[in-house]
Design a protein around this motif. Structure first.
Motif, mmCIF file in Angstrom:
data_model
loop_
_atom_site.group_PDB
_atom_site.id
_atom_site.type_symbol
_atom_site.label_atom_id
_atom_site.label_comp_id
_atom_site.label_asym_id
_atom_site.label_seq_id
_atom_site.Cartn_x
_atom_site.Cartn_y
_atom_site.Cartn_z
ATOM 1 N N GLN A 149 26.790 34.553 39.458
ATOM 2 C CA GLN A 149 25.559 35.295 39.187
ATOM 3 C C GLN A 149 25.658 36.786 39.475
ATOM 4 O O GLN A 149 24.935 37.586 38.869
ATOM 5 C CB GLN A 149 24.407 34.696 40.003
ATOM 6 N N SER A 150 26.546 37.165 40.375
ATOM 7 C CA SER A 150 26.587 38.554 40.832
ATOM 8 C C SER A 150 27.371 39.480 39.914
ATOM 9 O O SER A 150 27.225 40.706 39.973
ATOM 10 C CB SER A 150 27.206 38.632 42.234
ATOM 11 N N GLY A 151 28.229 38.897 39.081
ATOM 12 C CA GLY A 151 29.087 39.728 38.245
ATOM 13 C C GLY A 151 30.248 40.323 39.014
ATOM 14 O O GLY A 151 30.823 41.333 38.606
ATOM 15 N N TYR A 152 30.627 39.688 40.131
ATOM 16 C CA TYR A 152 31.738 40.181 40.951
ATOM 17 C C TYR A 152 33.026 40.185 40.132
ATOM 18 O O TYR A 152 33.391 39.199 39.504
ATOM 19 C CB TYR A 152 31.898 39.295 42.179
ATOM 20 N N HIS A 153 33.726 41.325 40.149
ATOM 21 C CA HIS A 153 34.963 41.451 39.377
ATOM 22 C C HIS A 153 36.174 41.750 40.254
ATOM 23 O O HIS A 153 37.238 42.102 39.739
ATOM 24 C CB HIS A 153 34.814 42.562 38.327
ATOM 25 N N GLY A 154 36.012 41.621 41.562
ATOM 26 C CA GLY A 154 37.131 41.876 42.460
ATOM 27 C C GLY A 154 38.090 40.692 42.521
ATOM 28 O O GLY A 154 38.034 39.772 41.701
ATOM 29 N N THR A 155 38.952 40.719 43.509
ATOM 30 C CA THR A 155 40.001 39.718 43.657
ATOM 31 C C THR A 155 39.563 38.605 44.606
ATOM 32 O O THR A 155 38.838 38.842 45.564
ATOM 33 C CB THR A 155 41.271 40.398 44.211
ATOM 34 N N LEU A 156 40.018 37.384 44.320
ATOM 35 C CA LEU A 156 39.824 36.239 45.203
ATOM 36 C C LEU A 156 41.194 35.776 45.679
ATOM 37 O O LEU A 156 42.068 35.485 44.854
ATOM 38 C CB LEU A 156 39.121 35.088 44.477
ATOM 39 N N VAL A 157 41.388 35.678 46.990
ATOM 40 C CA VAL A 157 42.690 35.301 47.530
ATOM 41 C C VAL A 157 42.534 34.155 48.529
ATOM 42 O O VAL A 157 41.795 34.269 49.502
ATOM 43 C CB VAL A 157 43.383 36.499 48.218
ATOM 44 N N LEU A 158 43.248 33.063 48.269
ATOM 45 C CA LEU A 158 43.265 31.930 49.185
ATOM 46 C C LEU A 158 44.077 32.286 50.431
ATOM 47 O O LEU A 158 45.258 32.607 50.335
ATOM 48 C CB LEU A 158 43.906 30.722 48.504
ATOM 49 N N GLU A 159 43.430 32.206 51.572
ATOM 50 C CA GLU A 159 44.107 32.405 52.852
ATOM 51 C C GLU A 159 43.852 31.167 53.705
ATOM 52 O O GLU A 159 43.589 31.248 54.898
ATOM 53 C CB GLU A 159 43.596 33.672 53.543
ATOM 54 N N SER A 160 43.933 30.023 53.044
ATOM 55 C CA SER A 160 43.442 28.789 53.628
ATOM 56 C C SER A 160 44.440 28.099 54.547
ATOM 57 O O SER A 160 45.643 28.343 54.502
ATOM 58 C CB SER A 160 43.043 27.823 52.499
ATOM 59 N N TYR A 161 43.905 27.206 55.344
ATOM 60 C CA TYR A 161 44.684 26.418 56.303
ATOM 61 C C TYR A 161 45.676 25.512 55.592
ATOM 62 O O TYR A 161 45.409 25.004 54.507
ATOM 63 C CB TYR A 161 43.721 25.566 57.135
ATOM 64 N N PHE A 162 46.829 25.304 56.216
ATOM 65 C CA PHE A 162 47.704 24.235 55.754
ATOM 66 C C PHE A 162 48.508 23.649 56.903
ATOM 67 O O PHE A 162 48.782 24.308 57.903
ATOM 68 C CB PHE A 162 48.624 24.690 54.616
#
Length: 267
Positions: A237-250
């Motif tokens: 909904q926000s129109g966000y155009h930046g980057t998404l980066v997984l920094e998730s647990y493993f």
């Protein structure tokens, strides 16, 4: 929206060692990312063997560019983890950041450097007014690269710091860290929207086991306190155009990365 992943989470290291640079397998990570449908990798610059990091040599950057062409997986950002051990208040650390940014301009797809303000660069060691002055110095012509701070400071303080900076300085927002501090991530995302250039995706839960030290611990996406359903709606909904980066647990890198990716793609 395209997903990226923090470097090192595509390499088995035997347990939870996500922040260790994959010295022997960094090239292989491009091919693994391609097979998983991951669009980009966030590079790590750690204090350990910093001068040897491939991205800081012409030969290394040339090889990175070759791998980008071969796989379609790009390196769009770099996390400068070394500043957590060597405060930016030290002149040599600041000069290293500036030098790295100049070298990174050689990479075609590079868009941002992340400066995590933790450890030696946390707020108790790095006052807001000092940080603001130093960020202004990083506004010098730096090509296409944007400098993004990752901080646990309040939204108000972060906005105050960025108030005098141009758009070349912004924020990397970590939803797991924020939620672990009891913050409403959707409220904060809306407040910081114009400054956010990247979002780190991780989840955290409250571990009350005293044998492990207690406190907020990283966990698999969807099993902690982060409202990923709400985040998914916000992103649409926000129109966000930046980057998404997984920094998730493993625990097991590739299996757990598949698990976290599958969860995100199901939203």
């Amino acid at each position: 929206m395209e997903l990226g992943v923090m470097q090192g989470r595509l390499t088995e290291k035997g347990g939870f060692y996500p922040q260790i640079f994959p010295w022997l397998e960094w090239e292989d990570e491009f091919y693994r990312a391609k097979d998983m449908g991951i669009a980009h990798i966030e590079w790590m610059l750690n204090a350990d063997r910093l001068p040897d990091n491939p991205i800081l040599s012409s030969k290394g950057r040339a090889r990175i560019s070759e791998l980008e062409m071969q796989t379609g997986v790009q390196v769009r950002s770099v996390c400068m983890n070394f500043v957590m051990q060597y405060s930016l208040r030290k002149r040599e650390t600041f000069e290293t950041v500036a030098s790295c940014m100049r070298q990174l301009n050689e990479l075609q797809h590079m868009r941002a450097v992340i400066i995590p303000l933790e450890g030696a660069s946390a707020s108790e060691y790095y006052p807001d007014e000092v940080l603001k002055k130093d960020l202004l110095k990083l506004e010098e012509p730096n090509g296409q690269i944007r400098c993004l701070i990752e901080s646990n400071r309040s939204v108000e303080k972060q906005m105050n710091i960025l108030g005098e900076c141009s758009e070349t300085v912004g924020i990397c927002y970590d939803v797991g860290n924020a939620a672990g501090l009891g913050r409403d991530i959707l409220v904060e995302l809306n407040m910081l929207m114009e400054h956010i250039g990247e979002i780190h995706l991780k989840d955290k839960k409250n571990d009350e086991n005293l044998s492990t030290g207690g406190g907020w611990k990283s966990t698999y996406l969807g099993e902690g306190t982060v409202d990923f359903q709400g985040l998914s709606r916000w992103l649409k909904q926000s129109g966000y155009h930046g980057t998404l980066v997984l920094e998730s647990y493993f625990d097991e890198a590739l299996a757990d990365l598949w698990r976290n990716l599958s969860y995100l793609r199901s939203l």
